[in-house]
Design an enzyme around this catalytic site. Structure first.
Site: not given
Lengths: 514, 543
Positions: A302, A248, A374, A322, A356-357, A278
């Site tokens: 983040d 990204q 999320d 992540d 990669d989830a 959050h």
């Protein structure tokens, strides 16, 4: 060929003629390059390449015709006029790509600016050839003249049309290509001025050409920075960090105290109101789990959800998964970002895994007392896999029998079908659900879905810690009330082989964005 | 080693060297390798002209009740059937280093990828043996109330399945959805209705007109007559002349058969559309089963079960009958020795053009032709996208002569970008297969890479700079061609008629004429069950 057509020897000497013919080649190349630049930029920035190319080329050719027509009003000193035209083209054409890039985010109507520029450059380029023919008419016979000028003109067009896609755009990029050809126009002007310096006053024109040339050279060295400025303008805020990872484009902006994160141009949070997002993401879950010792966060690189989780002393271990190592590294190591997430990513209670989830959950083992899901919105089929029944079955397997999970579920106001598809899909995976929503100014009305293995905790009140800025015992239960415009509706189950969510999400947001 | 070098090979090598010397195109623009069936091993059989070129067998004669020659899908399926029957007393001889045939695959640090066949349509109800196997592999997890198999969603092709680059924009599906005239649309609708009719049709013998496996199709002459003409001639006769329709049908024929519509029997052409009645719960019947490594997933699952029996790098050079036994001479390519095996039965699961050299007593001379294919695996540092719908599993350009590319990470990855592998396919279907085959072998790695990169970059210009490696696999005899008359071909009729007899059983999709996993699987099971009965082992048929 017998040189019988040579007219009176009133024109420039032979050296001049050679330079002028060479300049036909250069100006023809430059002219087509500017046209290609405008067309490419327009299709790059506005999309629909067939429309952009055909309208830009049409306007450009029309403007060239206009320029040719206007050449009749140049009644004397064609050479001087030609030189000034060159300098003007150098300035306008040379800066065209850079200017359009910078103007795109700023201009109220980018198309007006684009076509004004195309018409101006086209008119100036249209002046060149008639003027050159007139300058050279005394040097060559008409037959030879037309043949010479048109030959160089068309050869120039060939050079431009081959070099542009094969060499210039891939190796120089659009901004530098414009600058380089602007310099070629300047070079033609300066070469002619130097040849003529004995016969006429050239100082003023030389200074003008020198200034344009210098501005182009400066522009050439700053092309990278110009690209960045244009991005700043796009975001409307100062870009303090930007990085392209294999996954990204991460852009971080700041205006005053407001820090914003964009992934591929999509806003992820604004530091002004991210606490709302959050707190609403984390506390309804943690407040409903008796002993949240082990917490799993999927996405959330983040570290802001993790910050909320780590405020809870009952939490002994957070596993965060992540995709992008660059993202978690940035939010762990950049001081102002780490300050924002209270150094959650370097906490001794934290384990960060970059994976990669979709694959990670299949190999992982639980149980986790709370799971925070999320992910970015399901804008792509690949991301849509993270919202499928198959995926939720794996997450459900990792969730403790009395555990609770939450899924970021897009806006129930903008995309109610998509929002409730998440609940339907979680239920198809064997979980019970409860949707809620919160107002986050920079996002709008935002939705979440709680899910669990049917335990009563889901419908009980949450035990919230003191000191939260957004949630308390009064405001939290209100989030679970859905007015009719967001109320539950019948939706399909989102499966790997139908990706119903990606389809409805695209539809609903397109309708909303108009 | 000298035996490995024939004069022909030296001449061919010399020619290749000469070409390399004078062709500037031979420098490979990307890292990669030129791969393919071991031509040297294969041609050794062809060039032997009888068995005189091979040394006499050495060592003691080995006694094995049952031998399977060939470890492609048919041979593996035969072995799976034997294992399923609790029979382990057999050997499977495979010429290559790895079993799998067209269903082989490879891998890199990012993902596994296919080298050949990459999917299996959800099987029809009649494909009982195949459904049984998929259940055993855990790919079928249960049955719904009607008894329809429930497939594990991870094995079903994920959305988005297909996209077509049509007039500058990627659109969903492989048939153009915009810019068609009323006549084109009407013809397409009429074609679909005709195929729907054939899909539902049942012959006078009570069998479906078009079954999968094709052996279970009706013998009704009304449908058998379709085999006598080419698909192109049938389409002409039916008035299916629309340009976009014919372009799509040509794509389908090349994709499944490696052959142009005028080289495909109308029966085979229609079978592509009318033969699939996938039987699955939850509306998954239209779907495909696919894996990053393609059908190598299935081949490897079978091979893992047959590990003790599989002998890689062993080719069969001679099969003759001796009394009630069959004597098999087998060449160990690594040791360079010939060993003799005496068996009670043998399953020839090798293609016809090989079988007729090694077992001339049992294989008549058939004039089967084979389509050459080129498959490339292209490692990219970022995924392609483009205007229109996002990246799909299968990505095809209406403007390209090639068959497009499949994304190896489609099933396993949720990242919208990042590295992947694109498997690029092309059937060399135009003109004489032998000429295409020679051309295919003559081209250097660099020449193939340039062709493949140019094709990919035309479809996806944004891949410029993202291509990291291109490996190219050349399939000389990728698929048997279902030419007009293939169903009635005497060689096939004779081969099928001899199935029950023994001691030599044949199993290869060549015998069905359709080079498909389901076909090879069915024939493998049929041969295995025949061989078990021949050896006096009662077996309840899975067919």
């Amino acid at each position: 060929m017998v040189d019988q057509d040579v007219g009176p020897n009133a024109g420039p000497p032979r050296a001049h003629a050679a330079i002028l013919l060479l300049s036909v080649l250069v100006v023809a190349t430059c002219g087509l390059i500017y046209e290609l630049l405008a067309g490419t930029l327009a299709s790059y920035l506005l999309g629909d390449s067939v429309t952009q190319f055909s309208t830009v080329i049409g306007c450009y050719l029309f403007a060239m015709g206009g320029g040719s027509f206007l050449s009749r009003y140049v009644r004397r000193d064609e050479l001087g006029a030609f030189i000034r035209v060159e300098i003007m083209i150098a300035a306008l054409g040379g800066w065209s790509a850079a200017g359009l890039f910078m103007a795109f985010p700023l201009a109220a109507d980018f198309r007006v600016l684009l076509y004004a520029l195309v018409l101006a450059i086209g008119a100036l380029v249209g002046l060149e050839i008639p003027l050159l023919i007139r300058i050279l008419q005394h040097r060559f016979g008409f037959r030879e003249l037309v043949s010479n000028v048109l030959t160089y003109d068309y050869v120039g067009a060939l050079i431009a049309s081959l070099a542009f896609p094969l060499l210039l755009v891939p190796h120089l990029g659009m901004i530098r290509t414009g600058m380089v050809f602007g310099l070629a126009n300047v070079a033609v002007a300066i070469a002619l001025l130097l040849v003529l310096r004995g016969t006429r006053a050239v100082a003023a024109d030389l200074v003008a050409a020198g200034l344009v040339g210098a501005s182009l050279i400066v522009g050439l060295t700053m092309a990278e920075r110009i690209q960045r400025w244009s991005e700043i303008a796009y975001y409307g805020e100062g870009v303090i960090h930007s990085r392209t990872t294999p996954y990204q484009r991460i852009v971080l902006t700041r205006r005053g105290a407001d820090l914003r994160l964009y992934l591929n141009g999509n806003l992820q949070f604004s530091s002004r109101d991210e606490y709302r997002y959050h707190e609403a993401l984390v506390w309804p879950v943690l407040g409903r789990v008796a002993h949240p010792a082990r917490v799993l966060v999927l996405g959330g690189g983040d570290g802001l959800a993790a910050r909320e989780i780590l405020r809870d002393d009952r939490v002994r271990h957070v596993q965060l998964v992540d995709l992008d190592p660059e993202m978690t590294r940035m939010f762990r190591d950049t001081p102002q970002l780490a300050a924002l997430n209270h150094h959650s990513l370097s906490s001794p209670r934290m384990t960060v895994t970059n994976a990669d989830a979709f694959r990670w959950v299949r190999a992982a083992s639980g149980p986790y007392d709370a799971v925070i899901v999320d992910f970015p919105d399901p804008t792509e089929y690949s991301l849509g896999k993270l919202y499928t029944e198959s995926f939720y079955r794996e997450v459900a397997r990792l969730l403790a029998p009395d555990g609770v999970m939450v899924v970021q579920s897009t806006s129930p106001l903008v995309a109610p079908r998509s929002f409730w598809t998440v609940a339907t899909t979680l239920e198809a995976a064997g979980l019970t659900t409860r949707g809620y929503h919160a107002y986050v100014p920079s996002f709008g009305e935002w939705g979440y879905t709680l899910a669990g293995h049917g335990q009563p905790a889901l419908i009980e009140a949450a035990h919230l810690p003191a000191g939260l800025r957004f949630l308390n015992a009064v405001s939290e239960p209100l989030m679970f009330d859905f007015p009719p415009d967001m109320a539950r509706r019948v939706t399909p189950v989102n499966r790997l082989d139908n990706q119903a969510l990606v389809r409805s999400f695209a539809e609903e947001w397109a309708k909303y964005d108009g | 080693m000298t035996a490995e070098v024939s004069r022909r090979a030296v001449l061919a090598g010399g020619a290749a060297l000469g070409l390399a010397a004078c062709s500037p195109a031979t420098a490979a623009p990307y890292p990669g390798a030129l791969l393919g069936a071991d031509v040297r091993r294969g041609h050794r059989l062809r060039d032997a002209k009888g068995q005189s070129a091979f040394p006499p067998p050495s060592g003691a004669e080995e006694r094995i009740p049952l031998v399977i020659a060939g470890g492609g899908v048919a041979g593996l399926a035969a072995g799976w059937r034997l294992a399923e029957a609790g029979f382990g007393d057999f050997a499977l001889l495979e010429l290559e280093n790895e079993a799998g045939g067209n269903a082989r695959g490879g891998g890199n640090a990012v993902t596994q990828f296919p080298w050949g066949a990459h999917y299996l349509p959800v099987p029809n109800r009649e494909a009982r043996g195949l459904i049984h196997m998929l259940r055993g592999f855990g790919m079928i997890t249960g049955e719904d109330a009607s008894g329809a198999p429930i497939y594990d969603p991870y094995h079903l092709c994920a959305d988005l399945e297909e996209r077509l680059l049509w007039r500058g924009t990627w659109q969903e599906g492989l048939y153009p959805a915009s810019g068609l005239g009323a006549a084109d649309i009407a013809q397409h609708d009429r074609f679909n209705a005709a195929m729907e009719h054939f899909r539902a049709a049942v012959g006078t013998d009570g069998r479906p007109a078009f079954a999968s496996p094709s052996a279970l199709s009706s013998r009704d002459p009304a449908f058998a007559a379709l085999d006598g003409q080419s698909f192109a001639a049938w389409l002409d006769a039916q008035g299916f002349t629309s340009g976009p329709l014919r372009a799509h049908l040509r794509y389908c024929c090349r994709d499944d058969y490696g052959t142009e519509p005028d080289g495909v029997s109308a029966w085979a052409g229609i079978h592509y559309f009318a033969g699939r009645r996938g039987w699955a719960a939850g509306g998954a019947g239209q779907s495909e089963l696919t894996w990053p490594e393609g059908n190598a997933r299935l081949a490897r699952l079978i091979a893992a079960r047959l590990h003790p029996q599989i002998r890689p790098s062993h080719s069969v050079v001679r099969v003759v009958r001796d009394g009630d036994d069959v004597v098999i001479d087998t060449l160990d390519h690594l040791a360079g020795t010939i060993r003799r095996i005496r068996a009670g039965a043998v399953i020839l699961a090798i293609p016809d053009f090989v079988a007729r050299h090694v077992a001339p007593d049992f294989v008549g001379h058939a004039g089967f032709s084979y389509a050459p294919w080129v498959v490339a695996n292209v490692a990219v540092s970022r995924q392609p996208w483009g205007a229109g719908v996002p990246l799909a599993w299968d990505n095809v350009s209406a403007g390209s002569e090639t068959l497009g590319y499949v994304v190896a990470t489609h099933q396993t990855q949720s990242a919208p970008d990042g590295p992947s592998v694109l498997t690029w396919y092309n059937a060399l279907s135009v003109g004489d297969p032998a000429v295409q085959r020679r051309m295919m072998l003559r081209r250097s790695l660099g020449e193939w890479q340039k062709i493949i990169a140019a094709d990919l970059l035309t479809m996806n210009p944004e891949l410029d700079g993202a291509i990291e490696r291109i490996d190219v696999w050349r399939w000389g005899h990728a698929m048997v061609q279902p030419v007009p008359g293939f169903r009635a071909d005497p060689a096939r009729v004779v081969a099928r008629a001899g199935q029950g007899a023994g001691p030599v059983f044949r199993a290869h999709s060549d015998l069905s004429g359709l080079s498909l996993f389901e076909e090879a699987h069915y024939l493998g099971l049929a041969a295995a069950e025949g061989a078990l009965r021949h050896l006096g082992r009662p077996v309840e048929s899975l067919l």
